[in-house]
Each structure stands twice: as C-alpha cells, then as structure tokens.
Design an enzyme around this catalytic site. Structure first.
Site, short mmCIF file in Angstrom:
data_model
loop_
_atom_site.label_atom_id
_atom_site.label_comp_id
_atom_site.label_asym_id
_atom_site.label_seq_id
_atom_site.Cartn_x
_atom_site.Cartn_y
_atom_site.Cartn_z
N HIS A 61 0.89 -1.30 0.21
CA HIS A 61 -0.01 -0.20 -0.12
C HIS A 61 0.82 1.25 0.06
CE1 HIS A 61 -0.01 -0.58 4.73
NE2 HIS A 61 0.98 0.16 4.42
N HIS A 66 -2.28 4.55 10.00
CA HIS A 66 -1.32 4.96 9.92
C HIS A 66 -1.14 6.33 10.57
CE1 HIS A 66 -0.20 2.05 6.71
NE2 HIS A 66 0.85 2.22 7.03
N HIS A 71 9.98 -4.66 4.87
CA HIS A 71 10.34 -3.34 4.73
C HIS A 71 10.62 -2.59 6.10
CE1 HIS A 71 5.82 -2.26 4.87
NE2 HIS A 71 6.31 -1.06 4.90
N GLU A 124 3.24 -5.52 8.64
CA GLU A 124 1.94 -5.48 8.21
C GLU A 124 1.55 -6.72 7.51
OE1 GLU A 124 2.33 -0.60 6.98
OE2 GLU A 124 2.96 -2.14 5.32
C1 DHB Z 1 6.07 3.10 2.56
C2 DHB Z 1 5.64 1.88 2.91
C3 DHB Z 1 4.42 1.82 3.87
O1 DHB Z 1 3.84 0.49 4.29
C4 DHB Z 1 3.64 3.01 4.48
O2 DHB Z 1 2.73 2.73 5.04
C5 DHB Z 1 4.18 4.24 3.81
C6 DHB Z 1 5.48 4.37 3.32
C7 DHB Z 1 7.20 3.37 1.68
O3 DHB Z 1 7.99 2.37 1.44
O4 DHB Z 1 7.32 4.34 1.31
FE FE Z 2 2.22 0.75 5.78
#
Ligand code: DHB
Ligand code: FE
Length: 287
Positions: free
Chosen positions: A12, A59, A193, A240
């Site tokens: 997302h 978020h 991530h 997530e």
């Molecule tokens: C990014 C990834 C995310 O899950 C998010 O909520 C906001 C930014 C990113 O990789 O830029």
């Molecule tokens: Fe996110």
C-alpha cells in the site's frame, strides 16, 4: 448466505498514489509493479465482488500512539479520507455496509475478540491505494467496504496466531451473513520493509517467499514466529504481514493461488501482489 470468493494481498506504498496521478504506470520503474494487476483486473471483471472486507493498519489518520486499538472495525455508512501529508491527491470516499459491519462485530466479540467499534472512521493510503489499484480510473470503487484495522504500529502488537484467528472469526461471520453478496477479502501492506533506524531499507526476499508460500498452503505454519521474529525477519514495518495473515484466515473454503507478483523495490518495500481463490463450497460442506 454471502459467499467469500477470494482474497487479495497487496502493498500500500503511498508513492503508488502519485504514480497513478502522474500516469506513470508504463514508466520503467513502475511497470513491473503495475503489470502485476492485469490478471487481478481480469479476475475482478469476471467475479464482480459486491463487498470488500479489508484488513489494514491505520497510519495516524484515525489513531495515534496515545490511543491505539489492537483491533478496530468500521461500522459507518461512508468512509472519507484526508490529507495524510504524503503529497498524494486526497482520495474520494468509500461506501460502507453497516449491517455486515455489525454482524462481524457481534460475531468477533462472541468469539472473545475485544473490538473497538468505529461508527466513524477515515480510510488512509493503506486502503485507498489498494482499492485504486484494483479498480483504476475515476468512476469510483464498485463495492461497499468493511474496514478492519489491526495495530501494526504501537507495541505490543497482536500475535500472528491471534490475527489468523481473528480472520477466521470474520470469515465465519461472513459465511453466515444473509443474502447472496459476493465478498472479497483484502490484506494490505508489507511485505518486508523498514522505513527508519539502522536497518532502514531492509528487505528479506527469502522470508517473503516463505510467507507467500505458507499463506497459500499452510498459514498456521507462520504462527511459530513471534512478533519479535517477524520484526527481525521482515523489518519493523514488515509486520504489516499481520494484515495478510488475517485476510488468509478469513478464507474459510479451499484456497488456491490465483496469481503472484513480487517486485523489489517499490519505494522502500518488497512489493507483493497475490490473489488467493477461495472455493466456498468446501466451507459450506464442512459447516
Ligand atoms: C512506505 C511503506 C508503507 O507501508 C507505508 O505505510 C508508507 C510508506 C514506503 O515504502 O514508502
Ligand atoms: Fe504501511
């Protein structure tokens, strides 16, 4: 009764919103990612779900670190959005289906989940981006939604097992919802991530592949990972994954993999898109 036709898991990342706004789908950076949705579009066109029950994490648009429910379920007639500060266009609203929201809330509380029920809720990039990827264009999303928020932000987070069980409770509730609506389950975010700290930019291809495989064939296998393990293996925002686990739990029938696209990087993430087809007849027979 309602029928669960399948599940979709997708990243997302907010930057996808600016890529859509600028029409960059065929740009060399973005093409391998957007191409992963061609199959999904054909499937959605054929299956035409009426409702999306969506697991994602807020978020900061509804909840912040001062007050953060572990599980929050929306029960509104409409879900608007607001500027989150990512520099992406503010999304249009999504229509709700309060009857199904309350049916799911009643069932989940009946199964001893302590739910924060939200008669007002905003949707952030964790929902607006996936919905816009699934139904591109300006004509709006042809579905009503039930948003389910899982805390993936403020520790302690719910365990993998708890999220799988929440998904199963939600799936059983949908299976017993009167009418003949076709329901799609969505799980958003991930996969590996980490946005900040010493390991910012961290990606773990092997763990992502293992999770994608196990989500199809044996989601219970993922319950051996503690939240600490998931943070270590997938990164601090890679948790997530919990949204994907809950989505998979809600697929109460026989599940087969319909499609998979995995591409590194999209912004800071290993971007995964997966379709899980659910043979609902199997769930009905078991009941
Ligand atoms: C990014 C990834 C995310 O899950 C998010 O909520 C906001 C930014 C990113 O990789 O830029
Ligand atoms: Fe996110």
């Amino acid at each position: 009764m309602a029928r669960i036709i399948g599940g979709i898991g997708t990243t997302h990342v907010p930057a996808i919103g600016s890529a859509i706004a600028k029409g960059l789908q065929n740009d060399s950076y973005w093409k391998p990612f957007f191409d992963g949705f061609h199959h999904i579009h054909k499937w959605l066109d054929r299956e035409r779900p009426d409702i999306v029950v969506a697991f994602s994490n807020d978020h900061g648009l509804n909840f912040f670190l001062d007050k953060l429910p572990t599980f929050a379920i929306g029960a509104a007639a409409e879900y608007g959005s607001e500027d989150e500060g990512w520099g992406i266009p503010v999304s249009h609203a999504a229509k709700g289906i309060p009857d199904l929201s309350w049916h799911i809330i009643n069932a989940a509380v009946g199964d001893e989940f302590d739910i924060t029920m939200c008669q007002e809720m905003l949707i952030d990039h964790a929902l607006t981006i996936p919905l816009s990827l699934m139904w591109p264009g300006d004509s709006g999303w042809p579905v009503r939604i039930v948003p389910i928020g899982i805390n993936t932000v403020q520790h302690p987070l719910p365990s993998v097992k708890r999220c799988l069980e929440l998904g199963r409770s939600v799936g059983r509730a949908i299976d017993s919802f009167p009418g003949d609506a076709k329901v799609l389950i969505l799980g958003t975010g991930g996969l590996s991530h980490q946005l900040d700290g010493e390991r910012a930019g961290f990606i773990n291809k092997d763990f992502d592949k293992l999770c994608m495989d196990k989500l199809v064939t044996d989601p219970d296998a993922l319950t051996r990972y503690s939240i600490r393990d998931v943070v270590e293996q997938a990164g601090s925002q890679g948790v997530e994954l919990l949204n994907w686990v809950a989505m998979r739990g809600a697929l109460t029938g026989t599940v087969t993999e319909g499609h998979r696209n995995y591409h590194i990087p999209i912004s800071n993430t290993a971007a995964a898109t997966m379709l899980f087809e659910n043979n609902a007849a199997a769930a009905r027979k078991a009941a």
